[in-house]
Design a protein around this motif. Structure first.
Motif, short mmCIF file in Angstrom:
data_model
loop_
_atom_site.label_atom_id
_atom_site.label_comp_id
_atom_site.label_asym_id
_atom_site.label_seq_id
_atom_site.Cartn_x
_atom_site.Cartn_y
_atom_site.Cartn_z
N ALA A 68 0.84 -1.21 0.00
CA ALA A 68 0.00 0.00 0.00
C ALA A 68 0.87 1.25 0.00
CB ALA A 68 -0.92 -0.01 1.22
N PHE A 69 1.97 1.23 0.74
CA PHE A 69 2.89 2.37 0.77
C PHE A 69 3.50 2.60 -0.60
CE2 PHE A 69 7.36 3.70 1.16
CZ PHE A 69 7.16 4.99 1.61
N ARG A 70 4.02 1.54 -1.20
CA ARG A 70 4.66 1.66 -2.51
C ARG A 70 3.69 2.14 -3.58
NH1 ARG A 70 6.84 -4.02 -2.03
NH2 ARG A 70 8.11 -3.81 -0.18
N ALA A 71 2.43 1.76 -3.45
CA ALA A 71 1.42 2.12 -4.45
C ALA A 71 0.94 3.57 -4.31
CB ALA A 71 0.23 1.17 -4.35
N ASP A 72 1.26 4.22 -3.20
CA ASP A 72 0.79 5.59 -2.95
C ASP A 72 1.96 6.57 -3.00
OD1 ASP A 72 -0.44 7.91 -2.14
OD2 ASP A 72 -0.85 7.22 -0.10
N PRO A 73 2.22 7.17 -4.16
CA PRO A 73 3.35 8.09 -4.27
C PRO A 73 3.16 9.37 -3.44
CG PRO A 73 2.09 8.09 -6.30
CD PRO A 73 1.51 7.02 -5.42
N GLY A 74 1.96 9.65 -3.00
CA GLY A 74 1.69 10.83 -2.19
C GLY A 74 1.92 10.62 -0.70
N ASP A 75 2.26 9.40 -0.30
CA ASP A 75 2.48 9.12 1.12
C ASP A 75 3.65 9.96 1.63
OD1 ASP A 75 3.45 7.84 3.58
OD2 ASP A 75 2.02 6.25 3.09
N GLU A 76 3.45 10.61 2.75
CA GLU A 76 4.46 11.52 3.29
C GLU A 76 5.75 10.83 3.73
OE1 GLU A 76 2.76 11.82 7.84
OE2 GLU A 76 2.07 13.24 6.34
N HIS A 78 7.47 8.85 1.86
CA HIS A 78 8.39 8.74 0.73
C HIS A 78 9.49 9.78 0.92
CE1 HIS A 78 6.87 5.71 -1.95
NE2 HIS A 78 5.65 6.14 -1.73
N CYS A 89 10.78 0.55 -0.13
CA CYS A 89 10.58 1.37 -1.33
C CYS A 89 11.94 1.70 -1.94
CB CYS A 89 9.83 2.65 -0.97
SG CYS A 89 9.51 3.68 -2.42
#
Length: 110
Positions: A68-76, A78, A89
């Motif tokens: 889920a983290f890798r699929a969400d480029p907007g996750d803070e 990153h 990641c």
């Protein structure tokens, strides 16, 4: 908390009664539900058990959380060493953060 106070606490939190409050916060962790309801998390545990509801919330597995983290480029997260090391990641921002972290550690920084 005595039983007769449950409904009063639930009403103050914006619910009709304590069973409605328990149902409405079923998808939250005990700590999150406690904040919403204005009670301690052991109280949430007691209420959930009394309502016949699962006490703990099902959480995603570590691999599901990573995906889920890798699929969400907007996750803070990153662009952090945590994103690289713990969440696996390998995006350019996370890779750069990990390199920066390792350089600082090698130089004696924290």
């Amino acid at each position: 908390m005595p039983r007769y106070d449950r409904d009063e606490v639930a009403r103050r939190a914006g619910f009709g009664d304590w069973r409605e409050a328990v149902a409405a916060t079923a998808g939250l962790s005990q700590q999150e539900a406690a904040r919403v309801l204005g009670v301690s998390h052991p109280t949430v545990r007691t209420w959930r058990a009394a309502a016949g509801q699962s006490v703990a919330v099902a959480r995603p597995t570590a691999e599901q959380a990573r995906e889920a983290f890798r699929a969400d480029p907007g996750d803070e997260r990153h662009g952090s060493a945590n994103g690289y090391r713990n969440l696996g990641c390998r995006c350019p921002a996370c890779t750069a953060a990990w390199s920066r972290y390792r350089r600082e550690r090698a130089a004696g920084g924290s």
